[in-house]
Design a protein around this motif. Structure first.
Motif, PDB file in Angstrom:
ATOM      1  N   TYR A  33       0.836  -1.196   0.000  1.00 57.58           N
ATOM      2  CA  TYR A  33       0.000   0.000   0.000  1.00 57.58           C
ATOM      3  C   TYR A  33       0.875   1.253   0.000  1.00 57.58           C
ATOM      4  O   TYR A  33       1.924   1.273   0.640  1.00 57.58           O
ATOM      5  N   PHE A  45      -4.997   7.128   1.829  1.00 56.32           N
ATOM      6  CA  PHE A  45      -4.713   6.037   0.898  1.00 56.32           C
ATOM      7  C   PHE A  45      -4.483   6.570  -0.508  1.00 56.32           C
ATOM      8  O   PHE A  45      -5.192   7.462  -0.988  1.00 56.32           O
ATOM      9  N   TYR A  48      -3.047   0.486  -3.859  1.00 54.78           N
ATOM     10  CA  TYR A  48      -2.495  -0.728  -3.315  1.00 54.78           C
ATOM     11  C   TYR A  48      -2.369  -1.793  -4.400  1.00 54.78           C
ATOM     12  O   TYR A  48      -3.070  -1.775  -5.411  1.00 54.78           O
ATOM     13  N   ALA A  55      -4.475  -3.178  -7.547  1.00 59.41           N
ATOM     14  CA  ALA A  55      -5.844  -3.624  -7.300  1.00 59.41           C
ATOM     15  C   ALA A  55      -6.802  -2.455  -7.126  1.00 59.41           C
ATOM     16  O   ALA A  55      -7.982  -2.572  -7.432  1.00 59.41           O
ATOM     17  N   ASP A  56      -6.299  -1.336  -6.614  1.00 58.41           N
ATOM     18  CA  ASP A  56      -7.144  -0.169  -6.375  1.00 58.41           C
ATOM     19  C   ASP A  56      -6.261   1.063  -6.396  1.00 58.41           C
ATOM     20  O   ASP A  56      -5.399   1.196  -5.526  1.00 58.41           O
ATOM     21  N   LEU A  98      -4.882  -9.695   2.264  1.00 61.05           N
ATOM     22  CA  LEU A  98      -5.850  -8.600   2.131  1.00 61.05           C
ATOM     23  C   LEU A  98      -7.015  -8.705   3.098  1.00 61.05           C
ATOM     24  O   LEU A  98      -7.906  -7.870   3.088  1.00 61.05           O
ATOM     25  N   ALA A  99      -7.033  -9.704   3.930  1.00 59.40           N
ATOM     26  CA  ALA A  99      -8.181  -9.903   4.804  1.00 59.40           C
ATOM     27  C   ALA A  99      -8.305  -8.759   5.801  1.00 59.40           C
ATOM     28  O   ALA A  99      -7.330  -8.113   6.160  1.00 59.40           O
ATOM     29  N   GLY A 100      -9.516  -8.547   6.276  1.00 61.05           N
ATOM     30  CA  GLY A 100      -9.769  -7.457   7.198  1.00 61.05           C
ATOM     31  C   GLY A 100      -9.030  -7.569   8.513  1.00 61.05           C
ATOM     32  O   GLY A 100      -8.884  -6.586   9.229  1.00 61.05           O
ATOM     33  N   TYR A 101      -8.552  -8.757   8.858  1.00 57.77           N
ATOM     34  CA  TYR A 101      -7.824  -8.946  10.114  1.00 57.77           C
ATOM     35  C   TYR A 101      -6.314  -8.850   9.950  1.00 57.77           C
ATOM     36  O   TYR A 101      -5.577  -8.900  10.928  1.00 57.77           O
ATOM     37  N   ASN A 102      -5.828  -8.735   8.715  1.00 55.20           N
ATOM     38  CA  ASN A 102      -4.380  -8.659   8.495  1.00 55.20           C
ATOM     39  C   ASN A 102      -3.854  -7.285   8.881  1.00 55.20           C
ATOM     40  O   ASN A 102      -4.384  -6.265   8.435  1.00 55.20           O
ATOM     41  N   GLU A 103      -2.805  -7.232   9.679  1.00 52.41           N
ATOM     42  CA  GLU A 103      -2.218  -5.950  10.024  1.00 52.41           C
ATOM     43  C   GLU A 103      -1.308  -5.476   8.896  1.00 52.41           C
ATOM     44  O   GLU A 103      -0.774  -6.271   8.115  1.00 52.41           O
ATOM     45  N   GLN A 104      -1.165  -4.169   8.824  1.00 52.26           N
ATOM     46  CA  GLN A 104      -0.261  -3.565   7.854  1.00 52.26           C
ATOM     47  C   GLN A 104       0.986  -3.098   8.595  1.00 52.26           C
ATOM     48  O   GLN A 104       0.896  -2.511   9.673  1.00 52.26           O
ATOM     49  N   PHE A 106       4.154  -0.626   8.403  1.00 53.73           N
ATOM     50  CA  PHE A 106       4.524   0.608   7.717  1.00 53.73           C
ATOM     51  C   PHE A 106       6.027   0.839   7.739  1.00 53.73           C
ATOM     52  O   PHE A 106       6.723   0.485   8.697  1.00 53.73           O
TER      53      PHE A 106
END
Lengths: 115, 114
Positions: A33, A45, A48, A55-56, A98-104, A106
């Motif tokens: 991202y 944002f 990503y 993808a977006d 990409l799951a909602g629970y995956n941390e990013q 930085f």
């Protein structure tokens, strides 16, 4: 292990010039991202990637901004004809998925100053 | 994306517990609640996340209201190193495009007094 790295840490350029900002994600992270943070605000944002494809890219402000990730690892954010309003900290993050629970995770960011 | 509301700033004394609130009244059933923090001159750092149940990790605890319309990040003993901007963020639970990026609001600036 090594975290997300970004180079350069600081970039000063003149209005109208072209700049490239590089991001090295954590090895094995498929999602990457880009965000931009102006002074006193939260990160916003930009784009990503999942693997090599964007993808977006709905957050890119205009067509002067472009990003690539040709081999699914390192990514480069490219800004053409820079303007003073592009001055900000550009942040890169990577994630195992990409799951909602995956941390990013930085990186430290690249501070871009356009004179 | 569902929005979150946080106080602009909070103060705490060192070695005391800190409770950082977040309202998210429009949360959907599949949204995860994430907390990140950003120390001065650094990139954001993941703190914790949860879905329905309270969560604990080495950094903090996350208390989620039964109706999920609010949550509280708990730092059990604040240190000077905890002074940062704390962001409460909702992320969609799907595996598609929706909700994959983080949408940051203004966050809460936590000041810790020695």
């Amino acid at each position: 292990g090594a975290g997300v790295s970004q180079t350069p840490s600081n970039k000063v350029t003149e209005k109208g010039k072209y700049v490239e900002l590089r991001c090295d994600p954590i090895s094995g992270h498929t999602a990457l991202y880009w965000y931009r943070q102006s002074l006193g605000q939260g990160p916003e944002f930009l784009i990503y990637f999942q693997g090599t494809g964007a993808a977006d890219d709905s957050g890119l402000p205009n067509d002067r901004f472009f990003a690539v990730r040709p081999e699914g690892s390192v990514s480069t954010l490219k800004i053409q004809r820079t303007e003073r309003g592009d001055s900000a900290v550009y942040l890169c993050a990577s994630s195992v998925g990409l799951a909602g629970y995956n941390e990013q995770f930085f990186g430290p960011g690249t501070r871009l100053t356009v004179l | 994306d569902a929005k979150t509301t946080q106080p602009n700033s909070m103060e705490s004394n060192e070695e005391e517990p800190v409770h950082l609130p977040c309202n998210h009244s429009t949360i959907s059933g599949t949204d995860y609640i994430h907390w990140y923090r950003q120390l001065p001159s650094q990139g954001p750092e993941y703190v914790i996340h949860g879905l329905t149940s309270n969560v604990n990790n080495r950094m903090a605890s996350l208390a989620i209201a039964e109706d999920r319309k609010s949550s509280t990040l708990i730092l059990h003993r604040a240190t000077l190193r905890d002074a940062a901007v704390y962001y409460c963020i909702l992320r969609g639970g799907g595996f598609n495009n929706a909700g994959n990026m983080l949408t940051f609001g203004g966050g809460t600036r936590l000041m810790v007094k020695p």
